[in-house]
Design a protein around this motif. Structure first.
Motif, short mmCIF file in Angstrom:
data_model
loop_
_atom_site.label_atom_id
_atom_site.label_comp_id
_atom_site.label_asym_id
_atom_site.label_seq_id
_atom_site.Cartn_x
_atom_site.Cartn_y
_atom_site.Cartn_z
N GLY A 562 11.04 13.12 -3.38
CA GLY A 562 9.69 13.02 -2.85
C GLY A 562 8.66 12.55 -3.86
N HIS A 563 7.43 12.48 -3.39
CA HIS A 563 6.31 12.00 -4.19
C HIS A 563 5.16 13.00 -4.14
CE1 HIS A 563 8.07 7.91 -4.45
NE2 HIS A 563 8.48 8.16 -3.22
N TYR A 564 4.29 12.86 -5.09
CA TYR A 564 3.10 13.71 -5.15
C TYR A 564 1.92 12.91 -4.63
CZ TYR A 564 0.28 17.60 -6.88
OH TYR A 564 -0.53 18.70 -6.97
N GLY A 565 1.34 13.32 -3.51
CA GLY A 565 0.17 12.65 -2.98
C GLY A 565 0.50 11.62 -1.91
N TYR A 566 -0.56 11.02 -1.34
CA TYR A 566 -0.44 10.03 -0.28
C TYR A 566 -0.39 8.63 -0.86
CZ TYR A 566 -1.80 13.84 2.90
OH TYR A 566 -1.86 15.02 3.59
N LEU A 567 -0.08 7.65 0.00
CA LEU A 567 -0.01 6.25 -0.41
C LEU A 567 -1.22 5.47 0.08
CD1 LEU A 567 3.73 5.37 0.36
CD2 LEU A 567 2.74 5.86 -1.86
N GLU A 568 -1.49 4.36 -0.61
CA GLU A 568 -2.46 3.41 -0.09
C GLU A 568 -1.82 2.69 1.10
OE1 GLU A 568 -4.17 0.60 -2.67
OE2 GLU A 568 -4.82 2.06 -4.17
N SER A 569 -2.52 2.65 2.20
CA SER A 569 -1.93 2.04 3.40
C SER A 569 -2.91 1.08 4.05
CB SER A 569 -1.48 3.14 4.37
OG SER A 569 -0.45 3.92 3.80
N LEU A 570 -3.44 1.47 5.20
CA LEU A 570 -4.30 0.59 5.98
C LEU A 570 -5.59 0.29 5.25
CD1 LEU A 570 -3.79 -0.61 8.79
CD2 LEU A 570 -5.30 1.14 9.72
N GLU A 571 -5.87 -1.00 5.06
CA GLU A 571 -7.10 -1.46 4.41
C GLU A 571 -7.24 -0.90 3.00
OE1 GLU A 571 -10.42 -0.63 6.91
OE2 GLU A 571 -9.61 -1.70 8.62
N GLY A 572 -6.11 -0.61 2.34
CA GLY A 572 -6.15 -0.12 0.98
C GLY A 572 -6.59 1.31 0.83
N LYS A 573 -6.72 2.04 1.95
CA LYS A 573 -7.17 3.43 1.90
C LYS A 573 -5.97 4.36 1.71
CE LYS A 573 -11.09 2.60 4.98
NZ LYS A 573 -11.70 2.94 6.30
N THR A 574 -6.18 5.44 0.93
CA THR A 574 -5.15 6.45 0.76
C THR A 574 -5.15 7.36 1.98
OG1 THR A 574 -5.45 6.41 -1.64
CG2 THR A 574 -4.35 8.32 -0.72
N MET A 575 -4.01 7.45 2.67
CA MET A 575 -3.95 8.25 3.89
C MET A 575 -2.54 8.77 4.10
SD MET A 575 -4.23 5.30 6.84
CE MET A 575 -5.90 4.89 6.35
N ASN A 576 -2.43 9.78 4.96
CA ASN A 576 -1.13 10.35 5.25
C ASN A 576 -0.29 9.38 6.07
OD1 ASN A 576 -1.47 10.93 8.21
ND2 ASN A 576 -3.13 12.19 7.45
N ALA A 577 0.97 9.75 6.31
CA ALA A 577 1.91 8.83 6.94
C ALA A 577 1.70 8.68 8.44
CB ALA A 577 3.35 9.31 6.69
N HIS A 578 0.88 9.54 9.05
CA HIS A 578 0.68 9.51 10.50
C HIS A 578 2.01 9.58 11.25
CE1 HIS A 578 -3.34 8.25 9.28
NE2 HIS A 578 -3.73 8.64 10.47
N ASN A 579 2.92 10.35 10.69
CA ASN A 579 4.20 10.66 11.32
C ASN A 579 4.78 11.84 10.55
OD1 ASN A 579 7.34 10.37 11.38
ND2 ASN A 579 6.60 9.28 13.19
N ALA A 580 5.10 12.92 11.27
CA ALA A 580 5.53 14.14 10.60
C ALA A 580 6.84 13.94 9.84
CB ALA A 580 5.69 15.27 11.63
N LEU A 581 7.80 13.23 10.44
CA LEU A 581 9.08 13.01 9.77
C LEU A 581 8.91 12.18 8.51
CD1 LEU A 581 12.16 13.25 9.70
CD2 LEU A 581 12.29 11.24 11.18
N LEU A 582 8.18 11.07 8.61
CA LEU A 582 7.97 10.23 7.43
C LEU A 582 7.20 10.97 6.35
CD1 LEU A 582 7.10 6.74 8.97
CD2 LEU A 582 9.29 7.57 8.10
N GLN A 583 6.29 11.85 6.76
CA GLN A 583 5.50 12.59 5.78
C GLN A 583 6.36 13.57 4.98
OE1 GLN A 583 1.94 12.11 5.22
NE2 GLN A 583 2.79 13.01 3.37
N VAL A 584 7.22 14.33 5.66
CA VAL A 584 8.06 15.29 4.93
C VAL A 584 9.08 14.54 4.07
CG1 VAL A 584 7.75 17.13 6.61
CG2 VAL A 584 9.69 15.58 6.85
N MET A 585 9.58 13.39 4.54
CA MET A 585 10.52 12.61 3.73
C MET A 585 9.82 12.02 2.51
SD MET A 585 12.64 10.71 6.80
CE MET A 585 13.86 9.93 5.77
N HIS A 586 8.58 11.63 2.65
CA HIS A 586 7.83 11.11 1.50
C HIS A 586 7.51 12.23 0.51
CE1 HIS A 586 4.83 8.87 -0.79
NE2 HIS A 586 4.04 9.90 -0.65
N SER A 587 7.15 13.39 1.01
CA SER A 587 6.71 14.48 0.14
C SER A 587 7.87 15.23 -0.50
CB SER A 587 5.84 15.47 0.92
OG SER A 587 4.70 14.84 1.45
#
Length: 663
Positions: A562-587
């Motif tokens: 996993g990783h610490y923190g959120y990623l830069e995504s839409l329009e370069g903004k740091t935001m969560n994965a907007h999907n519970a499965l992807l979020q736990v897999m990322h974290s």
């Protein structure tokens, strides 16, 4: 039970195989054995596909044909780079439906809009790669010298050049997966060949017995202090503690992410409340939690993996894994030790309703509604408020379902539930959130379905007619006076929405279902039309409101721990994965998907069974699972959100499943 056990093992092996095969495929294609990022192709940034349709100079987008049309010479359109990283080595431009090959110019600009350098390239259908010069790129202006038409499929800035073709992915993945299946069968064959005759094993399941004894001893030591408290007093204390549990996430959200309480203390407060509820509820009359139950050990495996991830990444004691293992597990034990466990469920749902009515009063006096803007309610964000509403809706639906069959249903109870349901719908339509709208519809579908398995008596029919009549009255009252009250009463106190909390109904928030940019408030027909357009558009960006861009970024970042923190995504903004499965897999790492998916499956299965066996508040467990799964498809449902919190509390009522105890 042996058959179910085999099915469970097969499911675990299948999910593990798919994840392992994807991991090895990514490393093979990228020619990198990087365990911290399987898809090791360096940093990359996608310009959001929503901007491909923006107009430029003699550059227009034909929404009917789905293509860009240029008129005359030197037609151009400028695309801005919103990523924090500005130094890139390559530009990938994927074009479709181009009339003919032509020479295009690319102007790369700095922060002040001045041209850093210019590139000229013959553009054709398919992928076009430009090697860039050094410099911080803030925008690229694409100039087409001839009249033509085409569609843009991707504009991507890359740090490294991609050294494989996407058509290699399916066959490579399939070969790896087949190899995995063959290895599993070979190992299974050797185990079967050398396996001795099965003999009774006295140590079988000793870990489950030890775990149960540990939590029982812990609760017994502290529970003695509360044995003499009357049952009515215990119920009142539980309601207060549950109310505190529900207030903590709200306070944390309002305080922001930079305070000491948010960074270090929120889970400690939650753990304290949960543990106090556990020792208040401990009765030692029975111990029905079987830690070999598939739902129980998938839950246990999930949070053990979270603890491992937290340790590897060096996270502090604020982790949710410690909260779940140290406080929520004792609560589950205590819940299933009660002679009447429905009392705890009833107290929790009552606290949830108390919170809603307190929040409604706050909105009525201190949070004004302004036409043309999405309503944010007790939050500063309309999407958060909508998620809160659909989650609270569970309490009213579950309570109404339990009371409809009573011989003597009090008018106060009926009025409270009906008024709550009607006002929730009134608030929800003002938020214009598509995810919460879908979850809301799913909850009502489950509620209506849940009315059929049980046998209905005359009292049910009588109460149902009273409920429908009261519903019509509430709809008229709320429909006529609701928006007027929210618009005018707060102004008496001179309270208005803060400027940063205003979210116009103009489609500016891409992650929500909003009205068209007409300056008018959205209504039911507007919502329906917007949904129709999203479904029939044929574009992923429209259908998922930009979430597909976020999901791609999070899938690229998968690794072991996993990783610490959120990623830069839409329009370069740091935001969560907007999907519970992807979020736990990322974290917490890629393989946490195995226990997570198993937990979702068994919670849904057992909650459906609870409805059919007429378990007290069985509908509550099913509604909590459905709400969590539906919202989890498009939101991260983070650890301090109500959707997450209520789902994991509801799991305690499903931990006792005698039919699966030996699985």
């Amino acid at each position: 039970m042996q058959k179910n056990n085999r099915g469970l093992k097969f499911t675990i092996l299948l999910i593990t195989g798919v994840l392992l095969s994807w991991m090895l495929t990514a490393m093979y294609l990228t020619e990198s054995m990087n365990w911290s990022c399987f898809y090791d192709v360096g940093n990359l940034y996608d310009i959001s596909s929503g901007y491909y349709r923006q107009p430029g100079i003699r550059w227009t987008y034909d929404s009917t044909a789905g293509v860009i049309q240029t008129e005359g010479k030197d037609a151009s359109c400028c695309f801005y780079v919103n990523s924090r990283q500005k130094n890139w080595n390559y530009l990938y431009l994927t074009i479709r439906d181009l009339d003919m090959e032509s020479q295009w110019q690319f102007e790369f600009r700095d922060q002040d809009g001045k041209i850093l350098f210019t590139k000229s390239q013959t553009v054709q259908n398919g992928r076009n790669i430009l090697q860039l010069e050094e410099g911080e790129i803030y925008a690229v202006n694409i100039i087409v010298n001839e009249r033509t038409s085409f569609s843009i499929r991707r504009i991507q800035f890359r740090e490294k050049e991609q050294n494989f073709a996407w058509n290699q992915l399916p066959w490579t993945f399939l070969r790896v997966l087949i190899s995995y299946v063959l290895v599993v069968f070979i190992i299974y064959g050797f185990v079967r060949y050398y396996k001795r005759a099965e003999q009774p094993n006295p140590r079988r399941g000793i870990w489950a017995v030890t775990t149960q004894k540990m939590y029982a001893h812990m609760l017994g030591c502290f529970g003695e202090l509360f044995q003499r408290i009357p049952q009515a007093s215990k119920s009142g204390l539980r309601k207060l503690l549950f109310l505190a549990v529900l207030l903590i996430p709200y306070i944390v959200n309002k305080m922001g992410n930079n305070t000491i309480i948010v960074a270090r203390r929120e889970n400690l407060l939650l753990a304290s409340c949960f543990f106090l509820i556990a020792i208040l509820s401990w009765e030692r009359s029975r111990q029905r939690v079987d830690w070999r139950n598939p739902l129980v050990y998938s839950w246990l495996a999930l949070w053990l993996m979270v603890l491992v991830s937290d340790f590897v990444l060096g996270r502090s004691i604020q982790s949710a894994g410690i909260l779940m293992m140290g406080a929520m597990a004792p609560l589950y034990m205590a819940w299933n030790s009660m002679r009447r466990p429905e009392r705890l469920t009833r107290d929790f749902l009552a606290a949830l309703r108390y919170l809603y009515w307190a929040g409604s009063v706050y909105c009525l006096f201190f949070q004004s509604y302004e036409p043309g803007y999405r309503y944010t309610g007790i939050y500063g964000n309309a999407n958060l408020f909508a998620s809160y509403l659909t989650t609270v809706n569970i309490s009213f639906l579950a309570n109404l379902s339990e009371n409809l069959g009573k011989e003597k249903l009090k008018n106060r109870v009926l009025a409270e539930n009906i008024l709550g349901l009607v006002t929730i719908w009134g608030f929800l339509q003002m938020t214009e959130s598509v995810t919460s709208l879908v979850a809301y519809i799913a909850e009502w579908t489950v509620f209506l379905w849940g009315q059929f398995p049980a046998e209905k008596r005359k009292s049910y029919q009588r109460n149902l007619k009273r409920a429908l009549a009261m519903c019509l009255v509430c709809i008229v009252i709320v429909g006529i006076s609701g928006k007027w009250c929210l618009s005018n009463i707060p102004r008496v106190w001179e309270v208005q929405l803060k400027e940063q909390e205003r979210q116009p109904l103009t489609g500016e928030n891409p992650l929500s279902l909003v009205a068209e940019a007409s300056g008018q408030s959205a209504n039911a027909s507007g919502i329906s039309e917007r949904v129709r357009e999203k479904v029939t558009s044929g574009e992923w960006y429209d259908l998922f409101a930009g979430r597909d861009e976020i999901w791609k970024n999070y899938i690229r970042s998968w690794n072991l721990f996993g990783h610490y923190g959120y990623l830069e995504s839409l329009e370069g903004k740091t935001m969560n994965a907007h999907n519970a499965l992807l979020q736990v897999m990322h974290s917490n790492g890629i393989f946490i998907a195995v226990p997570f998916l198993l937990m979702l499956y068994y919670s849904l299965k057992y909650s459906i069974e609870a409805v059919f066996v007429k378990k007290k508040f069985g509908l509550f467990f099913l509604l909590a699972a459905v709400n969590y799964i539906v919202q989890g498809l498009a939101e991260s449902t983070s650890y301090l959100g109500y959707c997450w919190l209520i789902y994991y509390i509801a799991l305690g009522g499903l931990f006792s499943q005698p039919g699966e105890a030996d699985a």
